[in-house]
Every structure is written in structure tokens, then in C-alpha cells.
Design an enzyme around this catalytic site. Structure first.
Site, PDB file in Angstrom:
ATOM      1  N   LYS A  69      -7.455 -15.286  -0.424  1.00  0.00           N
ATOM      2  CA  LYS A  69      -8.384 -14.801  -1.468  1.00  0.00           C
ATOM      3  C   LYS A  69      -9.802 -14.793  -0.915  1.00  0.00           C
ATOM      4  O   LYS A  69     -10.214 -15.742  -0.213  1.00  0.00           O
ATOM      5  CB  LYS A  69      -8.291 -15.733  -2.665  1.00  0.00           C
ATOM      6  CG  LYS A  69      -9.156 -15.338  -3.854  1.00  0.00           C
ATOM      7  CD  LYS A  69      -8.893 -16.280  -5.028  1.00  0.00           C
ATOM      8  CE  LYS A  69      -9.635 -15.813  -6.283  1.00  0.00           C
ATOM      9  NZ  LYS A  69      -9.349 -16.668  -7.442  1.00  0.00           N
ATOM     10  N   SER A 144      -8.096 -14.543 -11.718  1.00  0.00           N
ATOM     11  CA  SER A 144      -8.899 -13.792 -10.770  1.00  0.00           C
ATOM     12  C   SER A 144      -8.229 -13.589  -9.417  1.00  0.00           C
ATOM     13  O   SER A 144      -8.732 -12.813  -8.608  1.00  0.00           O
ATOM     14  CB  SER A 144     -10.244 -14.480 -10.563  1.00  0.00           C
ATOM     15  OG  SER A 144     -10.053 -15.765 -10.050  1.00  0.00           O
ATOM     16  N   SER A 168      -6.423 -18.888 -12.823  1.00  0.00           N
ATOM     17  CA  SER A 168      -6.503 -17.759 -11.892  1.00  0.00           C
ATOM     18  C   SER A 168      -5.454 -17.676 -10.806  1.00  0.00           C
ATOM     19  O   SER A 168      -5.416 -16.676 -10.095  1.00  0.00           O
ATOM     20  CB  SER A 168      -7.887 -17.749 -11.234  1.00  0.00           C
ATOM     21  OG  SER A 168      -8.856 -17.440 -12.202  1.00  0.00           O
TER      22      SER A 168
END
Lengths: 481, 490
Positions: A69, A144, A168
Site C-alpha cells: 500500500k 482505504s 481499511s
């Protein structure tokens, strides 16, 4: 994952990396899971992995290609956090989790897409365009860590790291049919994870199956002297006891999580999963977490408050975007630079949360909002502590709905915030939470089962998820890409 | 303050920032060394790069505890760090890690000497925080229109020491500050040099009618970067406030900067947005627990404090107050003095300590200042000095010769006995030798002898001088005096 590694003896790391890069080239135009595909880095890493293997070295992830990420710092490449304000920021250091993966031989395919600064539940808040859910490209992958989830689901990587502050990792995992674990707060070092809400953030694995998840945990977990909030306790071998089964395990089903107006397919999926676990020998009983309804509000005071402080450093002075701004005699060049850079660099949702947080911390409001939210947090934690006196795991749906359509909730931030209603309490309490695939809706969209455990008891979560996964097989379905 | 109908008293509290002299910064391992090229003593943590986290330097806590225990503060068994949020280029994270609701220490007091009397000044609190960087305006650098940021100093540990408003004059404030500085140096936790910025001081100043218990309007005074400026700025401000009130005006609660060129305080030009720092507990650091054991260990290792040492010098060595003050201004100097006494002529009270004191306050201090040395670096060590004092005490050399011996020791490092032997400086005490020297002087100066005997007493000094010259300065002055008188009396 293990398959991959074994194959890596039959297939070289270089070949594995190339295979994934080819897959990425094939599906990325439709999925957009990555902000940056790191071809050079991947090839270099793969070559080095092959060299290490040739020397007879063995390491847990040697040659395994992963997505990271873009909220985690990786030396020498851009770490954008999904934001224009860090579009050109190159970290001079690796996050501890990234460094540990590197040492274990992992190969990095790219930086995965995400909601800007991890603020979002759909990855639509990325400054670099949304990610599309591989199961239905017109829908969101969740957020996210939507890019990480989609990359795993679309086989654009063998596994990924995400981060979870209010859900997330778990929510996108559920929406994309992958396994996602938010470890106990303090289990994985936050050093190098760009901070959103310091007391809530955790890094965690997102993988095709539970075993891979456990394997990644073995590598990234453990005390880090660079992170004062990382727990100085021994790290278990998470792959060691996966096969223990669930006989005699006590499951708590919190009545407050099965709310009116819940998506019937999401609820059905979870009820079915609880039934399956009972078949396998677990015992389910109802529990109560009475303060659940206040958790979302408390979170949306605490997280933006911490974020308003954590994001103060993005001011155009030292790194990242510096924009001219509108000169104003009253304000002087310094304030003009601050305002211009932050105006141009931050997206709408980030600005919204910074303002919320600044307000909640400000003089005259601190007691009513921030302090109050801290107290609610304690009550939420106590709910779990009481429940865990009677049960070993708590099972809930991960998300109130399956993936919704792109654009559907953008105009209504509050409806977006509701996506996290089941995942947030776990972050407030600091306990570990895992989402495992638990079936599909009639429309073919994945749903997820959330397991919550005692602090530092990821082992029980993984064991239960492993048993459930083995008895079902949802993880093995492939998206129609 | 007298003058006019109303008598006012000044009420002053100080907010002092002391830079701790730990080798590393408070939240990372960077060096704290002063004077390095800009932005060379930095790392991702103190630069506030995305993703970094602070880790507390325990040595900084230890130094803080030393001060807290020395001042008799209440040490919190459990304290927290807090974020103080504001935007400024010398503050890379956009917040300073400090302490707010739960500081490390509260209360405590320091007895100081001011205007010949003792006064106890109380403290509100002592807490730990990190320093910010330095802004340098571009006039002497590449671009005069720009400001440059040097972040070497960010993250250096600071103590914020806040006194109660117990000070009643600029002189008291200056005395207090100097004695606080001495204490910090004694504890070896801070260089406390105002010119270098390792000790900084802001003041809160108000005045009120003498005898009143209420506090007047408070004015904050900043930018005083020497003890002298502290004194002058506060004198000015107190007087300014008195004049405003006497003229029937009202005082504004504001921040004023000392302007040393003009000798005045001026209101800060930048518009003062009331700073709301939005303090909240620092989530990246766990609460700090200070257990009893740690405190006791530190307390046991505390050195004798300056005022206690001062008083002991007076009572044990029979030194006057003034001497004790000079000698204890620095722990190293006090140690030097005591070591000299320990090694010197064996008399606890009376001559030996006083003689040692005179020499340390005089020649030793002069030598140290000239050569910019600290007492441990002095080429004339306590052993040297003690040896020399013994020689004087035994009459081997005179006090005057001792000065020459001292100079020689300072240059060569030789022990005093060697110097005396090598240069043949042994005092002449032989009566016959002195007598013959005196006779020669009197013979060569018959006119002056006549004048003296006729009543010009002042010429005695002349004869003394001449006799000393003839003996190469080595004659025992007391003996010379006695013999001279006898001979001159005829």
C-alpha cells in the site's frame, strides 16, 4: 503463497515476477490497483532472490512478489499516500514492515492504490483515480486499502500489505473476496507507516488465503525499538497452529451488530458462516456490546483529531508539493505558501477531516469532543473485555453491504462513513480483527465474515478462519476478469 | 519603587528553557553537538518525515530528574507527553512534543542569595520538550529575500522551568537566573550559556500597589539573551508600567520584545493571533513511569548543591561569605579549592584555607581566564598550589616570591620545590645576610637616612624596596622590616 515459494524452486523468482508483471499489464487498465508498478524494482528484487536461492539461502518469502500500500515508506521510490501533496516524495528509508519483507526475500511489484492518506472506504479518494473491484468493475473495491485488496483478488500479486485504522484492511478484503487481518495494536511496527490516526493505525496482510496471511504476519510482526507503541512481547509462529480446528471454541454473536436495514445477503452470509463454524464444533452464543452505537461517532472525533496533527507537516516547506497560493498582504509569504500548498495538495475528504479534527481539539471544544470520545473509547474497550470473559471470538459481518457502485456515496460523506460501522469498534479497542471470505451475493459480489479476538490472540483468529476457509472454499473462486 | 503618591511593587515570574547536554537528541539518536554545518545532524525522525516515530531518550529523563530532585519538586510517578500544535518553518512536524497536563515535576524551590539576603523562589513546574530548529534570514546567504531553515537543533532536549511570580525586582530576577545557572552546571545537565542559547529566559512582569495581594496586568517580555539584558529589560519594563499607571493609563496584556539597541521593550509587531495550541496527549509515546527506585538512585548521586557548599565553606573553612561565593560559583573551582586545602598546610581553619582562597580567587582565576581553561585543565594543579602554599607557610619563600613561582609553574608545569631550587628563590632569612644588605643600603643612601631620621617617615618604604632589590627579592620581608627599624633608629 507456499505454492508460490515451492514453485519458485521449479520456477525462478525472475519468472514469477515476470508472470505477475504480465498479469498486471493485462488487467491494470481495467482494475487500476496500483499507483505505481515498479518494474525495475521487481526485476532487481527477483534477480537478487534468485541469487540468494542459488547460494542455498532460504527465507520465508524468498522470491514472492507482493504489492505494498502506498502509505508505507519504501526507500528510493515514491510514497504518495494517494495524495498530490506527496506525489513526488521519495522516502530515504524503508518502513520496518517493508524492511522485514525485504530481508525475508520478498519482491516488490508496486505501490498499491488507496484513499488519500487512508481516509476513505472506497479508494475513490485517491488523487490518482479509483480502483475498480475485480468482481464487478463498476463497483468499488472498498477502502482505504482498495488497491491492495484488488491486486490480490485480481492475481496481480501473491499477497499485499494494507493498513487499517477504522476497517481499511478488513472492509476491502470482504468486498474483494480476500483475507485481511488487522493485528492487535502494537503487534506490527508503525515505523514508516505514514500516520493517519496514531492510536488506531496498524499494518496488516491481505492475502488469497489464511495460511499466506499467517506467513506474512510471521515476517512483519514483532517488537520494533523504533516504535514506542510496539509491544515488547514474543512473536508466535502464526503458521504453527493453524490446523487446530474450532472444536470447543466459544463464539460470541453481538446482537447490536445485526441491525435493522442491514443488507439481507450480507447478514445471511454471516449467519450461514456461524452455522458452518458450529458444524465444525464451535459453540455460538449471543453477547452484547452495548456501546457499539457510539463507536462510529467517537472514531470520527478521535481519528480526524489525530489526523489534523499528523498532517500538519505537509506544508510545502521541506518536501512534497509547494504551490504558490494567492499572495495576500495581510498574511505574508509564509502563510500564503502553507495555504496554497495544502489547498492544492489535499483532496476534499482530507480537508474535511482536518477541519473536523482541528475543531474537536480546539480550545473550548476539547472537553466536549476529544476528551469525551476518549471516554467512549474506554467504554467500547470494556464491552469487549466483558464479552471475552465468556467467549473466545466475536463474529460479525465485516461490511453492512457488499460493494456499492462507484460514485454512489461520494456526495454523502456520512453514508460513506457508515461502511465502517462494524469494523471501527475493533480499532478503538485495539483488539485484532480478521475478515475472511464467506460467500457471494446473487449478483456475484463477495461478502466477508469478521472475526474479532482478544488482544494479541491473532492465533485464534487465524485458526478459526483457517478451519472455515477449508470447509467452504470461497477463497478459491476467481473474479471474471 | 518610590516616587509619587503610590508605591508599587514589581511581580516577576520567569519561564526558563534549559538545553540538556545529552549526547543525543530527545527523540532520536542524532548528535546534539553545537556548531555543525546546517542540516547535518538530522535524521528522518527529527526531520519529521512522513511515517517516523519518536523514541524517548532516557538520559534526558535522568537529567530532568536530577534537577527536579535537587529542587525538591514533586516528581509525578506517571507523566505524559503532549503535542503542542502550530505552524512554523522551524517546527518540521507542525507540532512540538512537550508536556501539558501531566508534567514530570511540579513545585519545588530554590534558595538564592540576592541583595545580601536569602530568598526562596518557588517553581510551578518543570517539564520536558524538544527544541525547534533555527531560522536564518537570508541577508548573508544566497538569497536575501529568503529565509533558511537549519534543523540541527530540532529535537534537542529542553527543560521548561516555570517559576512562581516570586521575584520582586530585575536585580532579583537576574540573581536568581545566575544561581539557577550555577545549579544546572553543578548538576552537569546543562551548559547554561545564554549567549549560546543553552539557557533562555522569558519573563512575566506586572506591578501592583505595595501591599496588594492581587496581580496586575501581566506583560510577557522576550528576547533577553544575557543576564545583563534580563536586568535592564526588566528594570525598563517595570518602570514603563509604573509610568503608564501613574499617568492614569491602563496596561495591555501583551508580549513585548526587548530591544537592546534602544534599551526599551516594544510590543511584538506581528499580529498576535491568540495561539490555540490544541494540546492533546502524544499518541506515539507511552506514558512515562518514574519509579521510586530510579528516583532514589539519582537522588543518591546528586552532588552537594551550590548554596550548601557555600555555607559549608564558611563554617568549615572559616571563609568570609564573599570568598565562599566566588569559590562555589563553579563546582570545578570549588573542587579545586578543596583539593588544594586537603593537600596543603594542615590547618582546617585559619590561615591555610584563607591563603588558598586568596590564591584561587586571585592568580588561579586570572590564569584560567587568560588561557580560557577550566579548573581541571589548569597547569597549576591543586598539588602544585598546595606545595607552594606549604613553602610560604614554612617561610622558605616569601609571598612575593611565590607569585614568581606561580608564573613559572604555569609555564613549565614543574612542582614548586623544583622551581625554587632551580631558580634559587629560597627566601633569605639569615639574619646576618639581611643585616649586611640593610647596612649596604643605608650606607649607599646616607642623605635619605638623614632625611628619614629628621622625620620623613615615608622613606621607610624606599629602604624596604632597596633592601629587597639587593637581596634579589628573596629576603624575608618581616625580618627586613625589623632589622631596618633597628638600624634606622640608630
Amino acid at each position: 503463497e507456499l505454492r508460490e515459494k515451492l514453485k519458485a524452486r521449479e520456477v525462478s523468482a525472475r519468472e514469477a515476477a515476470e508472470a505477475y508483471l504480465a498479469r498486471i499489464a493485462e488487467v491494470e487498465p481495467r482494475v487500476h490497483a496500483y499507483i505505481a508498478v515498479l518494474e525495475e524494482e521487481a526485476r532487481r528484487g527477483a534477480e537478487e532472490a534468485d541469487a540468494r536461492m542459488a547460494r542455498g539461502e532460504d527465507a520465508p518469502l524468498l522470491g514472492v512478489p507482493l504489492a505494498i500500500k502506498d502509505l508505507l515508506c519504501m526507500r528510493g521510490v515514491a510514497t504518495t499516500c494517494g495524495s498530490r501533496i506527496l506525489e513526488n516524495f521519495r522516502a530515504p528509508y524503508d518502513a520496518t514492515a517493508v524492511a522485514r519483507l525485504r530481508e525475508a526475500g520478498a519482491v516488490f511489484l508496486g505501490k498499491a492504490n488507496m484513499d488519500e492518506f487512508a481516509m476513505g472506504s472506497s479508494t475513490e479518494r485517491s488523487a490518482f483515480g479509483p480502483t475498480h473491484n475485480p468482481w464487478d468493475l463498476a463497483t468499488i473495491p472498498g477502502g482505504s486499502s482498495g488497491g491492495s485488496a484488488a491486486a490480490v483478488a485480481a492475481e496481480e500479486c501473491a499477497g499485499a500489505l494494507g493498513s487499517d485504522t477504522g476497517g481499511s484492511i478488513r472492509q476491502p478484503a470482504a468486498l474483494c473476496n480476500v483475507v485481511g487481518l488487522k493485528p492487535t495494536y502494537g503487534r506490527v511496527s508503525r515505523y514508516g507507516l505514514v500516520a493517519f490516526a496514531s492510536s488506531l493505525d496498524q499494518i496488516g496482510p491481505m492475502t488469497k488465503d489464511v495460511y499466506d496471511c499467517a506467513l506474512l504476519m510471521n515476517v512483519i510482526g514483532g517488537h520494533d525499538p523504533r516504535d514506542s507503541t510496539s509491544a515488547d512481547i514474543p512473536l508466535p509462529d502464526f503458521t504453527g497452529h493453524l490446523e487446530g480446528g474450532v472444536r470447543g471454541l466459544r463464539l460470541g454473536v453481538p446482537k447490536e451488530y445485526f441491525i435493522e436495514g442491514m443488507d439481507p445477503e450480507a447478514e445471511g452470509g454471516v449467519r450461514g458462516a456461524i452455522g458452518k463454524l458450529a458444524e465444525l464444533g464451535a459453540e455460538a452464543e449471543e453477547v452484547s456490546l452495548p456501546h457499539s452505537e457510539y463507536a462510529l461517532a467517537a472514531y470520527y472525533v478521535l481519528a480526524p483529531s489525530e489526523a489534523s496533527s499528523n498532517l500538519a507537516r505537509y506544508d510545502g516547506a521541506r518536501y512534497g508539493l509547494r504551490a504558490r497560493g494567492r499572495p495576500s498582504a495581510a498574511e505574508g509569504p509564509l502563510v500564503t505558501m502553507y495555504k496554497g500548498s495544502r489547498e492544492a495538495g489535499f483532496g476534499e475528504e482530507v480537508k474535511r477531516r482536518i477541519m473536523l479534527g482541528t475543531y474537536a481539539l480546539s480550545s473550548g471544544y476539547y472537553d466536549a469532543y476529544y476528551l469525551k470520545a476518549l471516554k467512549v473509547r474506554t467504554l467500547v474497550l470494556r464491552d469487549f473485555q466483558r464479552a471475552f470473559e465468556r467467549v473466545d471470538l466475536i463474529v460479525t459481518p465485516t461490511s453492512p453491504t457488499p460493494a456499492f457502485r462507484l460514485g454512489e456515496r461520494l456526495e454523502d460523506p456520512l453514508s460513506m462513513y457508515l461502511s465502517d460501522i462494524f469494523t471501527i469498534p475493533c480499532n478503538l479497542a485495539g483488539i485484532p480483527g480478521l475478515s475472511v471470505p464467506c460467500g457471494f451475493t446473487r449478483a456475484g459480489l463477495p461478502t466477508g465474515l469478521q472475526l474479532l479476538g482478544r488482544p494479541f490472540d491473532e492465533e485464534t483468529l487465524l485458526r478459526a478462519a483457517y478451519a472455515y476457509e477449508g470447509a467452504t472454499g470461497h477463497s478459491r473462486r476467481r473474479p471474471p476478469l | 519603587m518610590r516616587r509619587g503618591a503610590m508605591e508599587y511593587e514589581a511581580v516577576i515570574g520567569l519561564e526558563v528553557h534549559a538545553q540538556l547536554k545529552t549526547k543525543s537528541k530527545v527523540f532520536c539518536g542524532c548528535s546534539t553537538q553545537f556548531g555543525a554545518p546546517p542540516n547535518t545532524q538530522v535524521c528522518p525522525v527529527c526531520l519529521g518525515l512522513p511515517g517516523v516515530l519518536p523514541v524517548l531518550n532516557r538520559r534526558a529523563v535522568e537529567y530532568t530528574l536530577r534537577l527536579a530532585l535537587a529542587l525538591g519538586c514533586e516528581v509525578a510517578p506517571f507523566c505524559r507527553f503532549a503535542r503542542k500544535n502550530y505552524f512554523y518553518p522551524d517546527l518540521p512536524k507542525g507540532y512540538q512534543i512537550s508536556q501539558y497536563e501531566l508534567p514530570l515535576a511540579q513545585g519545588g524551590s530554590l534558595e538564592v542569595v540576592t541583595d545580601g539576603a536569602r530568598k526562596r523562589v518557588s517553581f510551578h513546574r518543570i517539564h520536558m520538550e524538544e527544541d525547534a530548529g533555527k531560522l536564518i534570514h537570508g541577508e548573508h546567504l544566497d538569497d536575501p529575500a529568503s529565509s533558511y531553515v537549519d534543523l540541527n537543533r530540532t529535537g534537542v532536549p529542553l527543560l521548561e522551568i516555570v517559576t512562581a511570580p516570586d521575584l520582586r525586582s530585575a536585580a532579583e530576577a537576574s540573581d536568581f537566573l545566575q544561581q539557577l545557572r550555577t545549579l544546572l552546571q553543578y548538576l552537569d545537565i546543562c551548559d547554561a550559556n545564554m549567549e549560546e542559547g543553552s539557557l533562555r529566559c522569558d519573563a512575566n512582569v506586572s506591578i501592583r500597589p505595595a501591599g496588594s495581594r492581587e496581580l496586575g496586568t501581566k506583560v510577557e517580555v522576550k528576547n533577553m539573551n544575557s543576564f545583563r539584558f534580563v536586568r535592564r529589560a526588566l528594570d525598563y519594563e517595570v518602570e514603563r508600567q509604573r509610568r503608564v499607571l501613574e499617568a492614569g493609563g491602563t496596561l495591555v496584556q501583551e508580549t513585548r520584545l526587548w530591544d537592546s539597541d534602544r534599551g526599551v521593550t516594544l510590543p511584538m509587531r506581528t499580529k498576535e493571533y491568540a495561539h490555540d495550541y490544541r494540546y492533546f496527549p502524544e499518541p506515539d509515546l507511552v506514558p512515562l513511569v518514574v519509579d521510586r527506585e530510579w528516583q532514589e538512585r539519582i537522588r543518591a548521586e546528586l552532588p552537594e548543591l551550590p548554596l550548601a557548599k557555600h555555607d559549608r565553606f564558611v563554617s568549615s573553612y572559616g571563609l568570609p561569605d564573599y570568598d565562599a561565593g566566588v569559590l562555589t560559583a563553579s563546582r570545578a573551582l570549588a573542587d579545586y579549592f578543596e583539593e588544594t586545602v586537603r593537600l596543603g598546610p594542615d590547618r582546617r581553619r585559619g590561615a591555610a584555607p584563607k591563603a588558598a582562597s586568596n590564591w584561587v580567587m586571585g592568580e588561579v582565576l586570572r590564569l584560567l581566564n587568560e588561557r580560557k581553561l577550566e579548573p581541571p585543565e589548569c597547569p597549576v594543579t591543586p598539588a602544585h598550589l598546595a606545595g607552594m602554599l606549604k613553602l610560604v607557610d614554612e617561610g622558605v619563600i616569601s609571598g612575593k616570591i611565590a607569585k614568581a613561582v606561580f608564573e613559572e609553574m604555569a609555564d613549565s608545569g614543574q612542582m614548586p620545590e623544583e622551581v625554587v631550587r632551580a631558580k634559587g628563590l629560597t627566601q633569605v632569612t639569615d639574619v646576618a645576610a639581611i643585616e649586611s644588605a640593610v647596612e649596604r643600603v643605608l650606607a649607599e643612601n646616607a642623605d635619605q637616612v638623614a632625611a628619614y631620621r629628621a622625620g620623613k617617615d615615608k622613606l621607610f618604604g624606599f629602604f624596604m624596596g632597596q633592601t629587597m632589590k639587593v637581596t634579589g627579592g628573596k629576603a624575608n620581608p618581616a625580618a627586613v622590616q625589623e632589622i631596618l627599624r633597628k638600624k634606622l633608629a640608630g
